[in-house]
Design a protein around this motif. Structure first.
Motif, PDB file in Angstrom:
ATOM      1  N   GLN A 165      53.781  35.636  34.403  1.00  0.00           N
ATOM      2  CA  GLN A 165      52.731  34.714  33.993  1.00  0.00           C
ATOM      3  C   GLN A 165      51.563  35.476  33.386  1.00  0.00           C
ATOM      4  N   LEU A 166      51.164  36.565  34.058  1.00  0.00           N
ATOM      5  CA  LEU A 166      50.017  37.327  33.582  1.00  0.00           C
ATOM      6  C   LEU A 166      50.282  37.880  32.186  1.00  0.00           C
ATOM      7  N   SER A 167      51.474  38.455  31.990  1.00  0.00           N
ATOM      8  CA  SER A 167      51.715  39.129  30.717  1.00  0.00           C
ATOM      9  C   SER A 167      51.912  38.119  29.590  1.00  0.00           C
ATOM     10  N   SER A 168      52.275  36.873  29.927  1.00  0.00           N
ATOM     11  CA  SER A 168      52.386  35.899  28.848  1.00  0.00           C
ATOM     12  C   SER A 168      51.105  35.076  28.725  1.00  0.00           C
ATOM     13  N   GLY A 169      50.050  35.510  29.440  1.00  0.00           N
ATOM     14  CA  GLY A 169      48.744  34.899  29.259  1.00  0.00           C
ATOM     15  C   GLY A 169      48.567  33.552  29.938  1.00  0.00           C
ATOM     16  N   ARG A 170      49.440  33.255  30.914  1.00  0.00           N
ATOM     17  CA  ARG A 170      49.263  31.993  31.643  1.00  0.00           C
ATOM     18  C   ARG A 170      48.488  32.254  32.923  1.00  0.00           C
ATOM     19  N   PRO A 171      47.649  31.311  33.353  1.00  0.00           N
ATOM     20  CA  PRO A 171      46.919  31.520  34.611  1.00  0.00           C
ATOM     21  C   PRO A 171      47.884  31.518  35.800  1.00  0.00           C
ATOM     22  N   ILE A 172      47.532  32.244  36.874  1.00  0.00           N
ATOM     23  CA  ILE A 172      48.434  32.324  38.015  1.00  0.00           C
ATOM     24  C   ILE A 172      48.001  31.409  39.158  1.00  0.00           C
ATOM     25  N   ASP A 173      47.030  30.529  38.895  1.00  0.00           N
ATOM     26  CA  ASP A 173      46.617  29.522  39.871  1.00  0.00           C
ATOM     27  C   ASP A 173      46.105  30.117  41.176  1.00  0.00           C
ATOM     28  N   ARG A 174      45.498  31.273  41.074  1.00  0.00           N
ATOM     29  CA  ARG A 174      44.840  31.851  42.235  1.00  0.00           C
ATOM     30  C   ARG A 174      43.466  32.301  41.747  1.00  0.00           C
ATOM     31  N   ASP A 175      42.447  32.122  42.595  1.00  0.00           N
ATOM     32  CA  ASP A 175      41.090  32.406  42.133  1.00  0.00           C
ATOM     33  C   ASP A 175      40.563  33.731  42.655  1.00  0.00           C
ATOM     34  N   ILE A 176      41.073  34.175  43.812  1.00  0.00           N
ATOM     35  CA  ILE A 176      40.791  35.547  44.255  1.00  0.00           C
ATOM     36  C   ILE A 176      42.120  36.158  44.681  1.00  0.00           C
ATOM     37  N   VAL A 177      42.387  37.372  44.205  1.00  0.00           N
ATOM     38  CA  VAL A 177      43.487  38.143  44.769  1.00  0.00           C
ATOM     39  C   VAL A 177      42.884  39.430  45.319  1.00  0.00           C
ATOM     40  N   VAL A 178      43.512  40.004  46.343  1.00  0.00           N
ATOM     41  CA  VAL A 178      43.010  41.230  46.956  1.00  0.00           C
ATOM     42  C   VAL A 178      44.080  42.308  46.806  1.00  0.00           C
ATOM     43  N   LEU A 179      43.790  43.318  45.997  1.00  0.00           N
ATOM     44  CA  LEU A 179      44.795  44.345  45.723  1.00  0.00           C
ATOM     45  C   LEU A 179      44.221  45.737  45.911  1.00  0.00           C
ATOM     46  N   ARG A 230      31.761  48.307  38.750  1.00  0.00           N
ATOM     47  CA  ARG A 230      32.191  47.169  39.563  1.00  0.00           C
ATOM     48  C   ARG A 230      31.974  45.866  38.802  1.00  0.00           C
ATOM     49  N   ASP A 231      32.357  45.860  37.530  1.00  0.00           N
ATOM     50  CA  ASP A 231      32.229  44.654  36.728  1.00  0.00           C
ATOM     51  C   ASP A 231      33.362  43.667  37.016  1.00  0.00           C
ATOM     52  N   PHE A 232      34.483  44.186  37.518  1.00  0.00           N
ATOM     53  CA  PHE A 232      35.673  43.348  37.663  1.00  0.00           C
ATOM     54  C   PHE A 232      36.201  43.290  39.099  1.00  0.00           C
ATOM     55  N   THR A 233      35.802  44.238  39.910  1.00  0.00           N
ATOM     56  CA  THR A 233      36.367  44.316  41.258  1.00  0.00           C
ATOM     57  C   THR A 233      35.254  44.417  42.283  1.00  0.00           C
ATOM     58  N   LEU A 234      35.533  43.919  43.484  1.00  0.00           N
ATOM     59  CA  LEU A 234      34.583  44.053  44.580  1.00  0.00           C
ATOM     60  C   LEU A 234      35.386  44.367  45.844  1.00  0.00           C
ATOM     61  N   PRO A 235      35.055  45.486  46.518  1.00  0.00           N
ATOM     62  CA  PRO A 235      35.861  45.892  47.686  1.00  0.00           C
ATOM     63  C   PRO A 235      35.918  44.799  48.756  1.00  0.00           C
ATOM     64  N   TRP A 236      37.105  44.622  49.320  1.00  0.00           N
ATOM     65  CA  TRP A 236      37.280  43.688  50.437  1.00  0.00           C
ATOM     66  C   TRP A 236      37.157  44.456  51.745  1.00  0.00           C
ATOM     67  N   ASN A 282      40.643  45.410  46.929  1.00  0.00           N
ATOM     68  CA  ASN A 282      39.567  44.839  46.137  1.00  0.00           C
ATOM     69  C   ASN A 282      39.795  43.371  45.817  1.00  0.00           C
ATOM     70  N   MET A 283      38.704  42.593  45.899  1.00  0.00           N
ATOM     71  CA  MET A 283      38.767  41.208  45.443  1.00  0.00           C
ATOM     72  C   MET A 283      38.662  41.212  43.921  1.00  0.00           C
ATOM     73  N   MET A 284      39.506  40.397  43.297  1.00  0.00           N
ATOM     74  CA  MET A 284      39.452  40.277  41.844  1.00  0.00           C
ATOM     75  C   MET A 284      39.717  38.827  41.467  1.00  0.00           C
ATOM     76  N   ILE A 285      39.156  38.414  40.334  1.00  0.00           N
ATOM     77  CA  ILE A 285      39.427  37.069  39.814  1.00  0.00           C
ATOM     78  C   ILE A 285      40.470  37.221  38.711  1.00  0.00           C
ATOM     79  N   PRO A 286      41.681  36.699  38.916  1.00  0.00           N
ATOM     80  CA  PRO A 286      42.705  36.852  37.882  1.00  0.00           C
ATOM     81  C   PRO A 286      42.284  36.166  36.585  1.00  0.00           C
ATOM     82  N   LYS A 287      42.785  36.685  35.484  1.00  0.00           N
ATOM     83  CA  LYS A 287      42.469  36.162  34.147  1.00  0.00           C
ATOM     84  C   LYS A 287      42.672  34.647  34.106  1.00  0.00           C
ATOM     85  N   ASP A 288      41.724  33.953  33.501  1.00  0.00           N
ATOM     86  CA  ASP A 288      41.803  32.502  33.287  1.00  0.00           C
ATOM     87  C   ASP A 288      41.897  31.702  34.589  1.00  0.00           C
TER      88      ASP A 288
END
Lengths: 406, 290
Positions: free
Chosen positions: A122-136, A177-183, A313-319
């Motif tokens: 989904q990510l590589s084809s530019g579709r949203p993954i329907d999650r607003d925070i992921v922790v990686l 830290r423009d895109f990630t925030l430590p969990w 890290n908490m991140m907001i997935p694209k779109d």
């Protein structure tokens, strides 16, 4: 995607091929916070030569980060994806109560690569993954940034970001830290059962001690295991090259052939350790605190040669559909009072200042725990993951997969 | 509606009946299979993506690199199948002939483990076989296991786990074929002065062959591709081809090799079944099944 379509990839590639500032260096400067706050320009110059292209694309990324604007909207129903047992669920309830909306909290990440495999298409084809925070974890967060899969954080919505601890203010893959925030952070070290080993375990070399043949478990993730072995051999693992890492994997292979390691594990080493099947495990610090409460014979040691430090890290997935909700949550957990509740539950190293002071009042025992609040001399010997290019990372994973038999 | 001739309608009717089944097969078997065949012939890497290139070398590379895990899978699965047969046959025989009013209870007991998740059942064996567990302590007392020896994380544990998990797949088909046997045939054999052993050998066993065949397939095929038992009860030195495929698909994201490994495993299994059917006598089997 073509490279020019992902400016972030370009800067990060530059950073990878440059000489990343080691976490140890940064940790050594905790006292002089100003240095670590210096931001992107200083960081890039610390990396050595920066070429024109990367400067333009880094400004492009900076521009993207500066332009980000997530206006205040009702929270609504949104999705937070995390690892199992990584939050006190009361925090979610009180968040819902305070800000409205409803957070769907999914404990679906058991392994960085497994989760990535799940959402990659989904990510590589530019579709949203329907999650607003992921922790990686750091290395996976770096990869998402490299591939442009992450939304910038609108810092106006996260004023509590100023509570981020000094040593994590900047990191090689996301200097501002423009895109990630430590969990949470944690150390990779030696978990052992003193009633079985008969002595304190202090060194990475103990993992290879033939006295413990068949009684040692190793982490299957080479970022954790190979780098720890490198630290044991006196190599600064935060600057490790692919060749050094492959050398460490060879060393693990050799010991494994000789029957030294009982198993290669993920988080599941905890069962073997509590059941007495394994005497020494390469382990995550937070797990051991939880296990100790059931079995006081279990101990955790930071290896004397140094330990790998991981940050999730908490991140907001694209779109993502609800960036404002995600940022509101980020801001909420960066309130020291809230973070203290999470720390009490998960027992990892909190990335928020002021938690130790709060815990001294509510749970003085925990506030003294060196696994949650590493003392200064330990902090100096905590190392960040090395930065590898995607190709090198794959070579490392494949080499390790051969050793672990899969 | 078009008015079709009776003959025409007659010729279309069977297709109407087969239709849903064919559609199901096409959707859930042929299309995924063709898709994976296509994937297995691609080259590339997870970052730049994969492209179709007729890369048959993936197959030869996969065989040479993972022959150890292939042989191990086939060996473990075969051993477990034989063990299942040895354990399940008396069980099925007793259930079919001797259990009387307890027959349904016996059948329920055989399938009862299926009420619990496969992974959980296997994890339970981790605890049962653990180094400080009761089982290992007794085996040490008896001297079957040395004081420093272990059960968990060994080949024995993996094969035992597979045997345990697949036992019902062997027991149920065996029960069905034994239960179907016309008892009068056995009585007739005895009337003709066959000893119980001879009657069993000449009458019961041949008539139970379809059950043995079906049970062996139902056990052997999934056991070959199993990775849960090796992952939970074994070490990397016991990993089977299923573990390799899982890690290639999920962690390393090397889809072509994973797909190629799956096809190689499938062809090994098909060849194995073919030989097995020949050994048991395929004609025998189909006849007996009727």
């Amino acid at each position: 995607m073509k490279p020019e379509e992902r400016p972030i990839q370009n800067i990060l590639d530059e950073l990878v091929h440059g000489d990343p500032v080691s976490r140890r260096h940064m940790l050594g400067r905790v006292g002089a916070a100003g240095v670590t706050l210096a931001g992107l320009p200083a960081f890039l110059s610390a990396c050595g030569g920066v070429e024109g292209t990367s400067t333009t694309s880094s400004t492009a990324a900076q521009a993207a980060a500066a332009a980000v604007d997530h206006p205040k909207v009702p929270i609504g129903d949104w999705t937070f994806t995390n690892w199992p047992l990584y939050i006190d669920k009361k925090v979610l309830k009180s968040f819902n109560k305070e800000f409205g909306g409803k957070v769907k909290y999914v404990e679906e990440i058991n392994d960085n690569f497994e989760f990535f495999g799940k959402v990659r298409q989904q990510l590589s084809s530019g579709r949203p993954i329907d999650r607003d925070i992921v922790v990686l974890t750091d290395y996976m967060a770096a990869r998402w940034l490299r591939d442009g899969y992450v939304e910038a954080i609108d810092k106006k919505n996260v004023p509590n970001m100023s509570n981020l601890v000094d040593n994590l203010q900047t990191i090689n893959y996301d200097p501002n830290r423009d895109f990630t925030l430590p969990w949470q952070s944690g150390a990779i070290g030696l978990g052992y059962d003193i009633s079985k080993t008969g002595r304190e375990i202090t060194s990475v070399k103990d993992l290879f001690d033939p006295k413990f043949k068949g009684r040692v478990s190793m982490l299957a993730e080479p970022y954790d295991s190979a780098n720890t072995v490198l630290l044991g051999d006196g190599v600064d693992a935060s600057k490790a090259t692919l060749d050094q890492i492959l050398g460490a994997i060879d060393k693990i292979d050799e010991a494994n052939q000789a029957g030294q390691f009982r198993r290669f594990t993920g988080n599941d080493y905890t069962t073997d350790l509590t059941k007495g099947n394994v005497w020494i495990a390469l382990a995550y610090s937070g797990d051991l605190i939880q296990l100790q409460s059931d079995n006081p014979d279990l101990r955790f040691a930071y290896p004397e040669e140094g330990a790998m430090l991981f940050t999730d890290n908490m991140m907001i997935p694209k779109d993502a559909a609800h960036p404002y909700a995600a940022e509101t949550m980020m801001n909420y957990v960066y309130d020291p009072e809230v973070q203290a509740k999470i720390t009490e539950f998960v027992n990892y190293i909190p990335p928020v200042i002021g938690v130790q002071e709060l815990l001294e009042k509510s749970d003085p025992e925990l506030a003294k725990n060196e696994l949650i609040f590493p003392p200064e001399e330990v902090r100096k010997k905590l190392f960040a993951y090395p930065q590898l290019s995607s190709g090198d990372e794959r070579k490392m994973q494949e080499a390790m997969a051969k050793v672990t038999g899969a | 509606m078009l008015r079709l001739s009776l003959a025409r309608r007659r010729s279309l009717l069977p297709w109407l009946f087969v239709g849903p089944g064919l559609l199901w097969l096409a959707l859930f078997f042929i299309i995924p299979l063709a898709n994976q065949a296509n994937v297995s012939l691609q080259t590339g890497n997870p970052d730049t993506g994969y492209a179709f290139t007729w890369a048959f070398s993936t197959y030869t590379d996969a065989i040479s690199e993972y022959q150890e895990q292939f042989l191990r899978s086939l060996g473990y699965a075969a051993t477990a199948t034989v063990l299942c047969l040895i354990i399940a046959f008396p069980l099925a025989y007793f259930t079919a002939y001797r259990a009387g009013r307890f027959r349904n209870l016996m059948l329920l007991l055989i399938i009862l483990p299926f009420f619990m998740s496969y992974v959980l059942r296997t994890v339970a064996w981790q605890l049962i076989l653990s180094d400080n567990g009761w089982v290992l302590a007794r085996l040490r007392d008896v001297g079957l296991v040395s004081d420093t020896g272990r059960l968990l994380a060994t080949r024995t544990a993996v094969i035992a786990g597979i045997t345990y998990n697949f036992l019902p797949f062997m027991a149920l088909p065996l029960y069905v074929s034994l239960e179907k046997i016309d008892r009068r045939l056995i009585e007739a054999a005895k009337d003709l002065y066959a000893s119980p052993i001879t009657a069993f050998r000449k009458v019961t066993l041949p008539l139970a062959l379809p059950g043995i065949f079906a049970g062996s397939l139902l056990t052997f095929i999934p056991a070959c591709g199993d990775f849960v038992n090796a992952a939970l009860l074994g070490t990397s030195r016991q990993f089977m081809i299923g573990n390799v495929i899982q890690s290639k698909f999920i962690t390393i994201l090397d889809y072509p090799t994973a797909a190629a490994l799956s096809f190689i495993l499938m062809s090994f299994i098909l060849i194995g079944i073919f030989i097995y059917a020949r050994l048991l006598g395929a004609r025998n089997l189909t006849q007996a099944a009727l």
